[in-house]
Design a protein around this motif. Structure first.
Motif, PDB file in Angstrom:
ATOM      1  N   MET A   1      18.311 104.572   4.100  1.00  0.00           N
ATOM      2  CA  MET A   1      18.908 104.802   5.415  1.00  0.00           C
ATOM      3  C   MET A   1      17.828 105.235   6.399  1.00  0.00           C
ATOM      4  N   GLU A   2      17.872 104.644   7.572  1.00  0.00           N
ATOM      5  CA  GLU A   2      16.877 104.984   8.579  1.00  0.00           C
ATOM      6  C   GLU A   2      17.261 106.284   9.269  1.00  0.00           C
ATOM      7  N   HIS A   3      16.286 107.128   9.498  1.00  0.00           N
ATOM      8  CA  HIS A   3      16.521 108.421  10.157  1.00  0.00           C
ATOM      9  C   HIS A   3      15.779 108.430  11.483  1.00  0.00           C
ATOM     10  N   LYS A   4      16.480 108.801  12.531  1.00  0.00           N
ATOM     11  CA  LYS A   4      15.877 108.863  13.856  1.00  0.00           C
ATOM     12  C   LYS A   4      15.974 110.281  14.392  1.00  0.00           C
ATOM     13  N   SER A   5      14.972 110.702  15.108  1.00  0.00           N
ATOM     14  CA  SER A   5      14.960 112.049  15.660  1.00  0.00           C
ATOM     15  C   SER A   5      15.936 112.180  16.808  1.00  0.00           C
ATOM     16  N   SER A   6      16.567 113.351  16.921  1.00  0.00           N
ATOM     17  CA  SER A   6      17.458 113.627  18.038  1.00  0.00           C
ATOM     18  C   SER A   6      16.656 113.894  19.303  1.00  0.00           C
ATOM     19  N   MET A   7      17.159 113.370  20.426  1.00  0.00           N
ATOM     20  CA  MET A   7      16.512 113.620  21.712  1.00  0.00           C
ATOM     21  C   MET A   7      17.354 114.543  22.571  1.00  0.00           C
ATOM     22  N   ALA A   8      18.424 115.101  21.987  1.00  0.00           N
ATOM     23  CA  ALA A   8      19.347 115.916  22.767  1.00  0.00           C
ATOM     24  C   ALA A   8      18.657 117.108  23.400  1.00  0.00           C
ATOM     25  N   ASN A   9      17.691 117.691  22.704  1.00  0.00           N
ATOM     26  CA  ASN A   9      16.968 118.844  23.243  1.00  0.00           C
ATOM     27  C   ASN A   9      15.475 118.527  23.363  1.00  0.00           C
ATOM     28  N   GLY A  10      15.204 117.318  23.753  1.00  0.00           N
ATOM     29  CA  GLY A  10      13.810 116.941  23.962  1.00  0.00           C
ATOM     30  C   GLY A  10      13.174 116.295  22.756  1.00  0.00           C
ATOM     31  N   GLY A  11      13.771 116.474  21.557  1.00  0.00           N
ATOM     32  CA  GLY A  11      13.231 115.867  20.354  1.00  0.00           C
ATOM     33  C   GLY A  11      11.810 116.284  20.049  1.00  0.00           C
ATOM     34  N   LYS A  12      11.448 117.497  20.407  1.00  0.00           N
ATOM     35  CA  LYS A  12      10.075 117.956  20.215  1.00  0.00           C
ATOM     36  C   LYS A  12       9.991 118.972  19.076  1.00  0.00           C
ATOM     37  N   MET A  39      16.534 114.824  12.243  1.00  0.00           N
ATOM     38  CA  MET A  39      16.824 113.401  12.176  1.00  0.00           C
ATOM     39  C   MET A  39      18.325 113.213  12.021  1.00  0.00           C
ATOM     40  N   ALA A  40      18.749 111.990  11.750  1.00  0.00           N
ATOM     41  CA  ALA A  40      20.182 111.712  11.621  1.00  0.00           C
ATOM     42  C   ALA A  40      20.803 112.568  10.527  1.00  0.00           C
ATOM     43  N   TYR A  41      21.979 113.112  10.815  1.00  0.00           N
ATOM     44  CA  TYR A  41      22.754 113.969   9.914  1.00  0.00           C
ATOM     45  C   TYR A  41      22.091 115.327   9.681  1.00  0.00           C
ATOM     46  N   GLU A  42      21.140 115.687  10.504  1.00  0.00           N
ATOM     47  CA  GLU A  42      20.431 116.963  10.341  1.00  0.00           C
ATOM     48  C   GLU A  42      20.637 117.884  11.530  1.00  0.00           C
ATOM     49  N   VAL A  43      20.419 119.175  11.282  1.00  0.00           N
ATOM     50  CA  VAL A  43      20.614 120.206  12.303  1.00  0.00           C
ATOM     51  C   VAL A  43      19.427 121.160  12.254  1.00  0.00           C
ATOM     52  N   ARG A  44      18.848 121.437  13.421  1.00  0.00           N
ATOM     53  CA  ARG A  44      17.781 122.449  13.482  1.00  0.00           C
ATOM     54  C   ARG A  44      18.410 123.780  13.870  1.00  0.00           C
ATOM     55  N   ILE A  45      18.036 124.807  13.128  1.00  0.00           N
ATOM     56  CA  ILE A  45      18.688 126.122  13.235  1.00  0.00           C
ATOM     57  C   ILE A  45      17.663 127.205  13.527  1.00  0.00           C
ATOM     58  N   ARG A  46      18.040 128.125  14.402  1.00  0.00           N
ATOM     59  CA  ARG A  46      17.260 129.352  14.593  1.00  0.00           C
ATOM     60  C   ARG A  46      17.839 130.403  13.661  1.00  0.00           C
ATOM     61  N   ILE A  47      17.043 130.847  12.706  1.00  0.00           N
ATOM     62  CA  ILE A  47      17.513 131.838  11.736  1.00  0.00           C
ATOM     63  C   ILE A  47      17.668 133.202  12.414  1.00  0.00           C
ATOM     64  N   GLU A  80      21.670 130.096  14.207  1.00  0.00           N
ATOM     65  CA  GLU A  80      22.308 129.498  15.381  1.00  0.00           C
ATOM     66  C   GLU A  80      21.781 128.076  15.552  1.00  0.00           C
ATOM     67  N   VAL A  81      22.681 127.139  15.784  1.00  0.00           N
ATOM     68  CA  VAL A  81      22.291 125.748  15.956  1.00  0.00           C
ATOM     69  C   VAL A  81      21.467 125.597  17.230  1.00  0.00           C
ATOM     70  N   GLU A  82      20.250 125.087  17.092  1.00  0.00           N
ATOM     71  CA  GLU A  82      19.361 124.847  18.240  1.00  0.00           C
ATOM     72  C   GLU A  82      19.496 123.420  18.752  1.00  0.00           C
ATOM     73  N   SER A  83      19.581 122.448  17.822  1.00  0.00           N
ATOM     74  CA  SER A  83      19.755 121.055  18.211  1.00  0.00           C
ATOM     75  C   SER A  83      20.295 120.279  17.022  1.00  0.00           C
ATOM     76  N   VAL A  84      20.878 119.127  17.303  1.00  0.00           N
ATOM     77  CA  VAL A  84      21.461 118.310  16.245  1.00  0.00           C
ATOM     78  C   VAL A  84      20.908 116.893  16.320  1.00  0.00           C
ATOM     79  N   GLY A  85      20.882 116.224  15.170  1.00  0.00           N
ATOM     80  CA  GLY A  85      20.450 114.839  15.106  1.00  0.00           C
ATOM     81  C   GLY A  85      21.603 113.883  15.313  1.00  0.00           C
ATOM     82  N   ASP A  86      21.294 112.602  15.301  1.00  0.00           N
ATOM     83  CA  ASP A  86      22.325 111.576  15.422  1.00  0.00           C
ATOM     84  C   ASP A  86      23.337 111.709  14.283  1.00  0.00           C
ATOM     85  N   GLN A  87      24.566 111.300  14.547  1.00  0.00           N
ATOM     86  CA  GLN A  87      25.657 111.279  13.561  1.00  0.00           C
ATOM     87  C   GLN A  87      26.173 112.671  13.218  1.00  0.00           C
ATOM     88  N   VAL A  88      25.794 113.687  13.982  1.00  0.00           N
ATOM     89  CA  VAL A  88      26.293 115.042  13.732  1.00  0.00           C
ATOM     90  C   VAL A  88      27.338 115.395  14.785  1.00  0.00           C
TER      91      VAL A  88
END
Length: 396
Positions: A1-12, A39-47, A80-88
């Motif tokens: 499965m191809e994974h693409k980075s989320s650009m919702a919060n700049g994708g940086k 990436m897709a189906y992933e979530v970046r979190i601030r602990i 706390e969720v900082e940003s989400v990937g595609d398909q989330v």
């Protein structure tokens, strides 16, 4: 499965601090690292906070595979969720979540069954990276890959977790320091009594090892209505020092009797338990991970109906050492247990409700609190047997 980075919060990538295990058994090193966007189906979190589990200590000391360095340990946390990937769509930026090492997709054959808590689409494994693709989201400032741990890696100010490993919280109902305990140890113990063993009212329970998991088993057994809950341990400090006095003598965790296995003379623990219970306990929980204790737990389990529930792993090649004729002729059951048999997304809300209803006492497990810079102090406390759970605050 191809994974693409989320650009919702700049994708940086985010630059942050992490406590990195660079050498097995040596103090963690506080470093500046880069955490890639989800990436897709992933979530970046601030602990927000994390706690230390014996499993972290075990793999911190491990020099051979599946031990690996450099690695970011940690798997009991709230963030706390900082940003989400595609398909989330399950969570969004700003949501408070518990990451868990066990997945629940909610759609596969096992997630839709009440007979298993191991997702067949995303089964638990000791991966060095993300669950879907195996790659890492962590690098140091020179570009070297830092390995993941148990799909969580919470000893970092930011981490990336698959959405199947996340439970959304209502922060008004439960504080982060209490909620993070549900990521592993407490849930495992309570769930083992509730889901795996299905302890019934009036039964007798024996618990080998009164650390966090063992005391959580006691609480789960108490909630289920067990009449006698016998705790077995070798540490006399748990009867005489500090908070341990509260844990046992007020019986808030549910322990009704205590056996110090170093003060029973020539008798074995199983002999003592069999005499105390007139034939053996209905349920025996081995929470330490020693083959010798597994034998004792099985031996003091009641013939014809007793269940022995196993948690700990001594090492990857250890064997149970039980005679097949004993298992067969005595009519006993031996059950392996991961995460207490709980389905994370389905069952953790019940534990939170028990906490709100004051059935489950989470505050009893927090014996110490430190700031992120003092994380090595937490390792020392747990390694020396001086604490149950040490909550590590990222900014406190």
């Amino acid at each position: 499965m191809e994974h693409k980075s989320s650009m919702a919060n700049g994708g940086k990538p985010i630059r942050c601090r992490a406590a990195v295990c660079q050498k097995a058994g040596e103090a963690l090193v506080m470093e500046e690292i880069l955490v890639a966007p989800p990436m897709a189906y992933e979530v970046r979190i601030r602990i927000i906070c994390t706690s230390l589990c014996h499993t972290d200590v075990k793999y911190w000391k491990m020099k051979d595979p599946p031990g690996i360095v450099p690695r970011i340990l940690g798997h009991e946390a709230v963030g706390e969720v900082e940003s989400v990937g595609d398909q989330v769509s399950e969570v969004k930026q700003g949501d408070i979540v518990i990451p868990t090492f066990l997945a629940e997709c909610g759609e596969c054959r096992d997630c839709t069954s009440n007979k298993s808590n191991i997702c067949s689409e995303h089964p638990y494994k000791l991966s060095q990276g993300m669950p879907r693709c195996g790659t890492s989201r962590f690098t140091d400032l020179s570009g070297e890959v830092l390995h993941h741990f148990m799909f969580v890696s919470s000893f970092s100010e930011y981490t990336v977790v698959d959405v199947t490993h996340l439970i959304k919280l209502d922060p008004i109902l439960i504080s982060p320091d209490k909620a993070c305990l549900l990521g592993c140890g407490v849930s495992t113990g309570v769930g083992a009594a509730w889901r795996t063993a299905n302890v019934e009212k009036g039964s007798t329970v024996a618990i080998f090892g009164l650390g966090t998991v063992g005391l959580a088993v006691a609480q789960g057994a108490r909630i289920c209505g067990a009449e006698r809950i016998i705790g077995i341990d070798i540490n006399p400090d748990k009867l005489t020092m500090g908070k341990y006095l509260t844990y046992l003598t007020t019986k808030k965790c549910g322990v009704t009797e205590f056996v110090n296995s170093r003060s029973i003379g020539d008798k074995s623990v199983s002999q003592v338990i069999i005499e105390m219970t007139d034939g053996g306990a209905d349920y025996c929980f081995e929470c330490v991970g020693l083959s010798s204790l597994i034998k004792e737990a099985f031996a003091c389990c009641r013939k014809g109906r007793g269940k022995t529930i196993l948690f700990g792993v001594e090492d990857s090649v250890s064997v149970l050492g039980l005679k097949s004729i004993d298992v067969i002729s005595q009519g006993k059951t031996v059950i392996g247990c991961i995460y207490g048999g709980l389905k994370p997304k389905s069952d953790i809300p019940t534990l939170i409700q028990w906490y709100l209803d004051k059935k489950l006492q989470l505050d009893l497990f927090i014996s110490h609190e430190v700031g992120f810079e003092e994380i090595n102090k937490a390792f020392n406390l747990l390694s020396e047997g001086q604490c149950l759970r040490c909550v590590i605050w990222m900014t406190k």
